[in-house]
Design a protein around this motif. Sequence first.
Motif, PDB file in Angstrom:
ATOM      1  N   LEU A  20      11.266  12.713 -17.175  1.00 28.71           N
ATOM      2  CA  LEU A  20       9.914  12.540 -17.701  1.00 28.71           C
ATOM      3  C   LEU A  20       9.264  13.879 -18.024  1.00 28.71           C
ATOM      4  O   LEU A  20       8.567  13.999 -19.042  1.00 28.71           O
ATOM      5  N   GLU A  23      10.319  15.060 -21.295  1.00 31.26           N
ATOM      6  CA  GLU A  23       9.683  14.342 -22.404  1.00 31.26           C
ATOM      7  C   GLU A  23       8.187  14.625 -22.496  1.00 31.26           C
ATOM      8  O   GLU A  23       7.482  14.014 -23.290  1.00 31.26           O
ATOM      9  N   ILE A  25       5.883  14.120 -20.071  1.00 27.75           N
ATOM     10  CA  ILE A  25       5.070  13.158 -19.333  1.00 27.75           C
ATOM     11  C   ILE A  25       4.837  13.694 -17.928  1.00 27.75           C
ATOM     12  O   ILE A  25       5.794  13.992 -17.201  1.00 27.75           O
ATOM     13  N   VAL A  50       2.278   7.536 -13.205  1.00 27.58           N
ATOM     14  CA  VAL A  50       2.050   8.211 -14.489  1.00 27.58           C
ATOM     15  C   VAL A  50       0.705   7.759 -15.041  1.00 27.58           C
ATOM     16  O   VAL A  50       0.170   6.721 -14.642  1.00 27.58           O
ATOM     17  N   HIS A  51       0.193   8.534 -15.961  1.00 28.57           N
ATOM     18  CA  HIS A  51      -1.061   8.154 -16.614  1.00 28.57           C
ATOM     19  C   HIS A  51      -0.821   6.856 -17.381  1.00 28.57           C
ATOM     20  O   HIS A  51       0.250   6.650 -17.964  1.00 28.57           O
ATOM     21  N   ASP A  53      -1.715   5.831 -20.188  1.00 29.83           N
ATOM     22  CA  ASP A  53      -1.376   6.002 -21.609  1.00 29.83           C
ATOM     23  C   ASP A  53       0.105   6.318 -21.811  1.00 29.83           C
ATOM     24  O   ASP A  53       0.656   6.066 -22.880  1.00 29.83           O
ATOM     25  N   ASP A  54       0.757   6.884 -20.798  1.00 29.87           N
ATOM     26  CA  ASP A  54       2.175   7.244 -20.877  1.00 29.87           C
ATOM     27  C   ASP A  54       3.092   6.192 -20.263  1.00 29.87           C
ATOM     28  O   ASP A  54       4.310   6.329 -20.324  1.00 29.87           O
ATOM     29  N   HIS A  55       2.533   5.163 -19.665  1.00 26.17           N
ATOM     30  CA  HIS A  55       3.318   4.216 -18.877  1.00 26.17           C
ATOM     31  C   HIS A  55       4.411   3.517 -19.682  1.00 26.17           C
ATOM     32  O   HIS A  55       5.564   3.466 -19.259  1.00 26.17           O
ATOM     33  N   ARG A  57       5.911   4.301 -22.509  1.00 25.25           N
ATOM     34  CA  ARG A  57       6.959   5.234 -22.935  1.00 25.25           C
ATOM     35  C   ARG A  57       7.826   5.645 -21.741  1.00 25.25           C
ATOM     36  O   ARG A  57       9.048   5.724 -21.853  1.00 25.25           O
ATOM     37  N   ALA A  58       7.202   5.861 -20.593  1.00 26.24           N
ATOM     38  CA  ALA A  58       7.944   6.246 -19.393  1.00 26.24           C
ATOM     39  C   ALA A  58       8.868   5.120 -18.934  1.00 26.24           C
ATOM     40  O   ALA A  58      10.005   5.375 -18.521  1.00 26.24           O
TER      41      ALA A  58
END
Length: 69
Positions: A20, A23, A25, A50-51, A53-55, A57-58
Amino acid sequence: MKELLRTTDPTEIAFAQALLHGEGIDVFVMDVHMSILDGGIGALPRRMMVHQDDHERAVRILADNDIGT
């Protein structure tokens, strides 16, 4: 922040963190020092956050690398 991964395996946490971070994140690992309560046997899981907004994608990144499945 949203929970991304919950595991008792410290190597899985380290690998997921490296992926992560690569990437771009940011992650925060919670419950790292909980081993004090379980006597160091690793019975209590650690949580990777994770934030929000990034969840999504993560989740895809971890799924592509067979982590957390």
